[in-house]
Each structure stands twice: as structure tokens, then as C-alpha cells.
Motif scaffolding. Structure first.
Motif, PDB file in Angstrom:
ATOM      1  N   ALA A 129       2.957  -2.488 -11.016  1.00 47.60           N
ATOM      2  CA  ALA A 129       1.588  -2.891 -10.696  1.00 47.60           C
ATOM      3  C   ALA A 129       1.496  -4.390 -10.438  1.00 47.60           C
ATOM      4  CB  ALA A 129       0.651  -2.491 -11.834  1.00 47.60           C
ATOM      5  N   VAL A 133       3.088  -5.156  -6.924  1.00 47.69           N
ATOM      6  CA  VAL A 133       2.186  -4.767  -5.837  1.00 47.69           C
ATOM      7  C   VAL A 133       1.029  -5.757  -5.718  1.00 47.69           C
ATOM      8  CG1 VAL A 133       0.494  -3.025  -5.112  1.00 47.69           C
ATOM      9  CG2 VAL A 133       2.777  -2.323  -5.858  1.00 47.69           C
ATOM     10  N   SER A 134       0.457  -6.146  -6.857  1.00 44.83           N
ATOM     11  CA  SER A 134      -0.643  -7.115  -6.846  1.00 44.83           C
ATOM     12  C   SER A 134      -0.183  -8.454  -6.275  1.00 44.83           C
ATOM     13  CB  SER A 134      -1.191  -7.307  -8.268  1.00 44.83           C
ATOM     14  OG  SER A 134      -1.721  -6.103  -8.778  1.00 44.83           O
ATOM     15  N   GLN A 159      -4.975   0.949   0.376  1.00 39.55           N
ATOM     16  CA  GLN A 159      -3.868   1.273   1.292  1.00 39.55           C
ATOM     17  C   GLN A 159      -4.400   1.745   2.640  1.00 39.55           C
ATOM     18  OE1 GLN A 159      -3.021   4.605   2.346  1.00 39.55           O
ATOM     19  NE2 GLN A 159      -1.231   3.936   3.522  1.00 39.55           N
ATOM     20  N   VAL A 198      -4.810   9.847  -4.429  1.00 40.35           N
ATOM     21  CA  VAL A 198      -4.404   8.701  -3.621  1.00 40.35           C
ATOM     22  C   VAL A 198      -4.514   9.024  -2.133  1.00 40.35           C
ATOM     23  CG1 VAL A 198      -1.918   9.196  -3.454  1.00 40.35           C
ATOM     24  CG2 VAL A 198      -2.706   6.839  -3.508  1.00 40.35           C
ATOM     25  N   VAL A 216       2.409   2.000  -3.335  1.00 39.97           N
ATOM     26  CA  VAL A 216       1.458   2.683  -4.219  1.00 39.97           C
ATOM     27  C   VAL A 216       1.440   4.176  -3.922  1.00 39.97           C
ATOM     28  CG1 VAL A 216      -0.980   2.913  -4.841  1.00 39.97           C
ATOM     29  CG2 VAL A 216       0.025   0.641  -4.535  1.00 39.97           C
ATOM     30  N   MET A 218      -6.605  -2.895  -3.677  1.00 42.02           N
ATOM     31  CA  MET A 218      -5.239  -2.620  -4.112  1.00 42.02           C
ATOM     32  C   MET A 218      -4.965  -3.223  -5.486  1.00 42.02           C
ATOM     33  SD  MET A 218      -2.029  -2.798  -1.494  1.00 42.02           S
ATOM     34  CE  MET A 218      -3.076  -2.351  -0.128  1.00 42.02           C
ATOM     35  N   GLY A 222       0.805  -1.221   0.000  1.00 37.03           N
ATOM     36  CA  GLY A 222       0.000   0.000   0.000  1.00 37.03           C
ATOM     37  C   GLY A 222       0.834   1.265   0.000  1.00 37.03           C
ATOM     38  N   GLY A 262      -6.824  -1.202  -8.053  1.00 39.60           N
ATOM     39  CA  GLY A 262      -6.114   0.047  -8.312  1.00 39.60           C
ATOM     40  C   GLY A 262      -4.945  -0.151  -9.258  1.00 39.60           C
ATOM     41  N   MET A 263      -4.217  -1.255  -9.086  1.00 41.69           N
ATOM     42  CA  MET A 263      -3.091  -1.535  -9.975  1.00 41.69           C
ATOM     43  C   MET A 263      -3.566  -1.879 -11.387  1.00 41.69           C
ATOM     44  SD  MET A 263      -0.404  -0.821  -8.339  1.00 41.69           S
ATOM     45  CE  MET A 263      -1.495   0.529  -7.846  1.00 41.69           C
ATOM     46  N   LEU A 307      -4.156   1.350 -12.969  1.00 41.37           N
ATOM     47  CA  LEU A 307      -2.888   1.992 -13.335  1.00 41.37           C
ATOM     48  C   LEU A 307      -2.371   1.436 -14.661  1.00 41.37           C
ATOM     49  CD1 LEU A 307      -0.463   3.827 -12.716  1.00 41.37           C
ATOM     50  CD2 LEU A 307       0.511   1.952 -11.379  1.00 41.37           C
ATOM     51  N   GLY A 356      -6.690   2.468  -5.348  1.00 40.34           N
ATOM     52  CA  GLY A 356      -5.483   1.962  -4.705  1.00 40.34           C
ATOM     53  C   GLY A 356      -5.250   2.610  -3.353  1.00 40.34           C
TER      54      GLY A 356
END
Length: 415
Positions: free
Chosen positions: A382, A385-386, A323, A266, A235, A293, A232, A296-297, A300, A319
Motif C-alpha cells: 500500500a 502504490v501510494s 485505477q 475492484v 492494485v 488510489m 492502478g 484505497g490503499m 487496505l 482503489g
């Protein structure tokens, strides 16, 4: 028994401290404003000093270095000296960072300015949050943690917006921006002088470094919370450092104000997520954080491929919401699960991980952008993070399965 030489704040009347509480919120917000004000100015610094996108990420990441140093070095000082002296130290660092920014004539000085700015946040945000909670009374008491978050995230979101307005309409934005914040720090110092102390000085306690430990009984939860918190804050770091670049190169947003609003998206999502996260069940909050999250990615990636600013705004909001839920869940779990004498150290360890997350991944993004381009690097970011969010989800599922199995075995044995 601790001997306090500074008297605590008066306790008369449920609403008697409301003005002082609001005053501390204003001070916290204005200090945090200064930490994100440079975001809209990076394009001007790039032109003036001739550095690359990678240098932007390094300059941004130095802020986290200052925060981490302050957390470890000064994390326990307000418990010994009282809140006001440490709040004053934080304001001093914030003002000092403004002065260094005003003197900046090359990249090296910018790096120093960002470190000092990080010191101000690291010294100030924890102490101010505690002071707000201690100051609040009556109906404000239950809302004090949310008020502290509102001031922190609100300040972070307002920083780029205020700076973008000055870039657009004020002369010499690389100077005017910091003169404005320096003036705000004078006001902040006056407020600190005016508010009462909420914790007296404890002469029998010694100043020292903040210990960073994770008790065994909360370690499994801490690992999951740290992984999700890392994702989070990565991001948040990406948006704060690189959203203007993504907006201008891929979404056609050339307005500095428009870019600042996309950065603020954000922060708004994070604040909404923190509010929602406090009301959600523990299991539900983890699922929501992971889902939002990843969504959100995905947005992106869609921004980088399709080039619509609306997608970038949605990516920030969604995202950021994930977070915020993850952050609220992590802090709540530590507060309820860690032993009373280890809460501060465990919380500090969590903050250290989150602030590493807003520095190292952003620099890695800058390095990768140089090698393969901003679009490909953003897609890789992305995906990472995922993957982190999914890893936290798998760990949560395995832990819950173990708990359910242990419960079934206990019931079977009882019968």
C-alpha cells in the motif's frame, strides 16, 4: 491502396448493427470471464497440489506473461488479416486454456494454463474492442469505447463470481468450472462466425511484431500516465490474486462467494472510474485518480489492521475507481497526443506497462509475505502504490508549472 478480399460490414441503418455489436460484447465478456475464473479456485489448488501463497502469486502472474507475449506477437495481425480471424484465434486460445486446466495435475500444468489464458486475453481484448467500435453505428457509435470497457471489466468481474457459485454448488469445481467456460467458448465461436467482418484482409501488409515506441512530443505525459497506470493495475492485480486470502485471514470472510464479490469490487470501482474519467477535466482527473488510489490503499491498511470486510470492499471500490480514472485518462491522453502513425505503438507500450504491473508487484508481494507475513507485506504494498501515485502527482505539478512559466514568458515577450 490496400486490397481487401473480405467485405466490410454493411452500413445500412443506424441501428442495423446493434445485435452484432451486442454479440461482440458478449464474446469479449465471456473470454474475459475465463481469465479470472481461477481466482476462487486457488485455495482448492493449494490443498490439492500443496503449494504456498507465493506459488499462487506466480501462477496468477503467468497470465500477464501470456498477455504481453500476445500483445507483442499478434498486436498488428487484425489490421492485416481482418478482425474475425484474430477473434477466432483468441477464442481458440481461451478454449485451449480450459482444456489445459482440465488436464492440470500439478503446478507446472497450471502455469501453462495461465500463460495460454493470457494469450487469449492479449489476442482478443484489443481486437474485440476495435471491432466493437467499428461495428457500432448511430447512437451506439459515441458510446462504443465505453461499451468495450463495460464488456471487458464486466467479464473480469463476473469470472470470480461465476466460479465461486460453481465451487459452492457444483460437483468437482476444479473440472466443472472449465467445462462451463468451454461451453461458453463454443457459443462465442458461433457468434464470431455470424457477425460481419469490419475490416477486410490487406494482402499488401505484412504480419510482424508490434513496435513499442513513445514519441518525444508525448513522452512527459506518457511517463506520468505509465507511473499512475502501473500503480492502478498493481492494485487490480493484488485484489484479483490475493483478495480471497486477505478476506479469509483478516476479515473473517470464509464464504467463497463472499470472497469473489470482494474481488469483483475492484472491477466495479474500475468501471465507475472509467465512466467518470471520460467526463472529467484532464487536470481534475489526475488529481481524482491520485487521491482515490491513495485513499484505497489507506483502506487496505485499515483492513489489515482492523479486520473488517467492509473496509476491504471499500478499498476495492475506491482503489478501483482511482485505477479506472487513471486508465481512462492515460488512454485518452495517448489517443489525442500521439501522432496518428504512432498511436497503436504508443498504446501498446502503455498496455505492456500496465500488464507488467499486474504481475511483478503481485509476485513481489508473495515473496515479501513469505519473509515478513501477509499483513506487513500488504502494508508495504500500500505504501509503494501510494508513493507511485504521489510521484505521478509531483511530475504533473512540475509539468504544469513549466507550461505556466513558458506561457507567462511568451505573454511578456509579446507585450
Amino acid at each position: 491502396m490496400s486490397s481487401a478480399t473480405t467485405s466490410a460490414a454493411p452500413t445500412t441503418g443506424s441501428g442495423s448493427r446493434a445485435p452484432q455489436t451486442v454479440g461482440l460484447m458478449i464474446v469479449l465478456a465471456t473470454v474475459m470471464v475465463g481469465t479470472t475464473m481461477p481466482t476462487p479456485l486457488y485455495a482448492d489448488y493449494e490443498r490439492e497440489f500443496g503449494f504456498s501463497l507465493l506459488t499462487v502469486t506466480v501462477v496468477y502472474a503467468m497470465y500477464a506473461v501470456g498477455v504481453l507475449a500476445a500483445l507483442i506477437a499478434f498486436g498488428t495481425w487484425s489490421d492485416v488479416l481482418g478482425r474475425r480471424p484474430v477473434l477466432a484465434l483468441g477464442v481458440f486460445f481461451a478454449a485451449a486454456s480450459d482444456v489445459v486446466f482440465l488436464l492440470a495435475d500439478d503446478t507446472a500444468v497450471l502455469l501453462v494454463a495461465r500463460v495460454v489464458s493470457g494469450l487469449s486475453a492479449g489476442v482478443f481484448v484489443g481486437t474485440a474492442s476495435v471491432a466493437i467500435i467499428e461495428m457500432a453505428q448511430g447512437r451506439l457509435s459515441a458510446r462504443a469505447p465505453l461499451l468495450a470497457s463495460l464488456a471487458t471489466i464486466g467479464g473480469l468481474g463476473l469470472g470470480p463470481i461465476l466460479a465461486s457459485l460453481l465451487v459452492t454448488w457444483a460437483p468437482s469445481p476444479l473440472r466443472t468450472t472449465y467445462w462451463v467456460h468451454l461451453g461458453l467458448m463454443v457459443v462465442a465461436a458461433l457468434i464470431i462466425v455470424a457477425v460481419p467482418e469490419t475490416r477486410g484482409r490487406h494482402r499488401d501488409e505484412k504480419l510482424g511484431l508490434m513496435p513499442l515506441t513513445v514519441p518525444a512530443e508525448i513522452r512527459a505525459f506518457f511517463v506520468r500516465a505509465a507511473i499512475l497506470g502501473f500503480a492502478g493495475f498493481a492494485v487490480m492485480g493484488l485484489f484479483t490474486a490475493l483478495a480471497p486470502t486477505i478476506a479469509s485471514r483478516f476479515a473473517g470472510v470464509d464464504s467463497v462467494i463472499g470472497q469473489a464479490l470482494l474481488v469483483a469490487a475492484v472491477m466495479g470501482g474500475s468501471l465507475a472510474g472509467q465512466i467518470a474519467g471520460r467526463a472529467l477535466d484532464d487536470r481534475v482527473s489526475e488529481i481524482v485518480a491520485i487521491t482515490m488510489m491513495i485513499a484505497g490503499m489507506a483502506l487496505l491498511v485499515a483492513t489489515l489492521l482492523a479486520g473488517h470486510w467492509e473496509l476491504l470492499a471499500a478499498a476495492g471500490l475506491v482503489g478501483g475507481f482511482g485505477q479506472g480514472v487513471a486508465f481512462a485518462r492515460g488512454l485518452s491522453g495517448i489517443a489525442t497526443g500521439a501522432p496518428a502513425d504512432r498511436k497503436a505503438a504508443t498504446t501498446s507500450a502503455y498496455f505492456v506497462i500496465t500488464y507488467i504491473a499486474i504481475s511483478i508487484p503481485v509476485v513481489a508481494e508473495g515473496l515479501l509475505s513469505r519473509a515478513v507475513g501477509v499483513k506487513t507485506a500488504g502494508i508495504v504494498f500500500a505504501c509503494v502504490v501510494s508513493a507511485l501515485a504521489l510521484t505521478a502527482g509531483v511530475l504533473a505539478w512540475r509539468e504544469q508549472t513549466r507550461i505556466d512559466d513558458d506561457t507567462q514568458k511568451a505573454d511578456a515577450t509579446a507585450h
